[in-house]
Enzyme design. Structure first.
Site, PDB file in Angstrom:
ATOM      1  N   ASP A   1      39.084  -9.862  17.211  1.00 20.24           N
ATOM      2  CA  ASP A   1      37.708  -9.541  17.599  1.00 20.24           C
ATOM      3  C   ASP A   1      37.503  -8.028  17.671  1.00 20.24           C
ATOM      4  O   ASP A   1      36.499  -7.493  17.191  1.00 20.24           O
ATOM      5  CB  ASP A   1      37.388 -10.145  18.970  1.00 20.24           C
ATOM      6  CG  ASP A   1      36.859 -11.563  18.883  1.00 20.24           C
ATOM      7  OD1 ASP A   1      36.384 -11.963  17.808  1.00 20.24           O
ATOM      8  OD2 ASP A   1      36.925 -12.279  19.898  1.00 20.24           O
ATOM      9  N   ILE A   2      38.435  -7.347  18.291  1.00 16.63           N
ATOM     10  CA  ILE A   2      38.305  -5.903  18.473  1.00 16.63           C
ATOM     11  C   ILE A   2      38.333  -5.194  17.123  1.00 16.63           C
ATOM     12  O   ILE A   2      37.512  -4.307  16.850  1.00 16.63           O
ATOM     13  CB  ILE A   2      39.399  -5.383  19.410  1.00 16.63           C
ATOM     14  CG1 ILE A   2      39.130  -5.885  20.838  1.00 16.63           C
ATOM     15  CG2 ILE A   2      39.478  -3.860  19.387  1.00 16.63           C
ATOM     16  CD1 ILE A   2      40.254  -5.638  21.805  1.00 16.63           C
TER      17      ILE A   2
END
Length: 407
Positions: free
Chosen positions: A179-180
């Site tokens: 996600d990051i």
């Protein structure tokens, strides 16, 4: 506002982590970020706890998870399923530079809030879509979650203890790293599209997907496979291409050695009291050490257990050998380098007092990151956004609130 992006407005329709991570970076760089949330519930991560950060008087709280990705934003709570809510979004789009969303493919088209519809209103709009699997392909309609993508994208196959060792099996990374990384790639895409717009006046659709990002970030492990046809296996903390580059036991715990070249290895052997290893043909070069790691690593482990972690770090650093302790997170924030770099910041919030946040690692000399706003309460700025940007009167705003279009 004096940030590099202080001339830009971002309408953030995303939630959870990848999208909010991107919009937080844009906000850190000065953009006016409006976080659009569902009334009553808001971003899913508002309820992802404990832990929660609570104000001194106990009147308000925000989950630690939500705090991690939502500073430098204002919260506007609008019901996108309501026609009046959709009209408000269109009016805001006309005054915005970027829309960021992470709905399922086609999820916003039913509301007339898809890229094509909104670019008819604002042809210069940069519309960024984040999905699990992309806008096309056989999986495009599937929902995507970080844990799932770490598994499908190969990361878990190379993370964890090797088969046959105690505790072996696939392992996810300890944070939602996919996600990051997707948030970072989305930010880069938005900035590239804005640069193109500056030259041509054209808006465009920016798209990134969690699976694409995870595959791209397999990096050397992907190329190890593509150049040999052999899929990499889990190796614990060992490195497939560099030796020694892993954790080693000490008298009171563990340390990490990250020996990147043959000169560093020779220095390591000298400190360990075995300079002959550096001229042993089995170990003299990295290529030889990779081939003979099963012989070398036990020798190193027998040597490193003779002193404490602190003692080894002191003497190895003095000799120019890269190494360090395996810190817990509380130790990270007590580390003098982390303290010196001011990686923990605090931001004032009207209801919560001083709220902690982890600093943005980008250091800009002329337009530094500013921590202007703590992560907002749900709908905290709804009224002022609608008044400031599209000129709604107090009576119009109250009517929308009474109709449950906003909160």
């Amino acid at each position: 506002m004096s940030g590099s992006l202080s001339h830009l407005r971002v309408l953030d329709l995303s939630r959870v982590l990848a999208g909010p991570w991107a919009s937080q970076i844009l906000g850190d760089l000065g953009a006016d970020v409006i976080k659009v949330e569902r009334p009553q519930t808001g971003d899913d991560t508002r309820s992802w706890g404990p832990p929660f950060f609570q104000g001194d008087d106990g009147s308000a709280e925000i989950s630690a998870y939500f705090l991690s990705a939502n500073r430098n934003k204002q919260s506007l709570a609008i019901d996108l399923t309501h026609p009046e809510g959709q009209k408000l979004i269109r009016r805001l789009v006309a005054e915005s530079d970027v829309v960021l969303e992470n709905f399922k493919v086609g999820g916003l088209k039913r509301y007339g809030l898809d890229c094509e519809s909104l670019q008819r209103i604002n042809p210069k709009l940069i519309y960024c879509s984040i999905t699990g699997f992309g806008q096309d392909g056989p999986y495009s309609n599937r929902p995507g979650y970080d844990f799932l993508i770490q598994a499908m994208g190969g990361l878990m196959s190379i993370t964890g203890h090797p088969d046959g060792e105690p505790g072996s099996g696939p392992m996810k990374v300890g944070v939602a790293l996919t996600d990051i990384m997707t948030g970072l790639y989305a930010t880069i895409g938005v900035l590239a599209a804005l640069t193109h717009r500056d030259r041509t006046g054209e808006g465009q659709h920016v798209e990134t997907a969690l699976l694409d990002v995870q595959v791209a970030c397999l990096a050397n492990q992907a190329m190890n496979y593509l150049t040999t046809g052999k899929a990499p296996a889990r190796m614990g903390n060992a490195h497939p291409n560099i030796v020694p580059y892993e954790d080693f036991p000490t008298a009171d715990g563990n340390m990490v050695l990250t020996v990147g070249n043959d000169l560093q290895f020779a220095r390591l052997c000298e400190v360990l009291g075995n300079p002959e290893w550096a001229i042993d043909e089995r170990f003299a070069t990295n290529r030889a050490r990779v081939a003979n790691r099963k012989e070398l690593i036990p020798k190193l482990r027998q040597a490193t257990v003779m002193r404490s972690t602190r003692e080894w770090v002191d003497v190895l650093e003095s000799a120019g050998v890269p190494c360090g302790p395996v810190n817990t997170i509380d130790q990270v924030f007590d580390d003098p380098q982390v303290v010196a770099r001011e990686m923990c910041q605090k931001i004032a919030h009207p209801n919560l007092g001083m709220v902690p946040t982890v600093a943005n690692p980008i250091k800009l000399k002329l337009t530094p990151v500013e921590y202007r706003r703590a992560p907002p309460l749900l709908g905290e700025q709804s009224a002022q956004i609608l008044h400031r940007i599209i000129g709604l009167s107090e009576q119009e705003i109250e009517a929308l609130r009474a109709s449950h279009v906003i909160s």
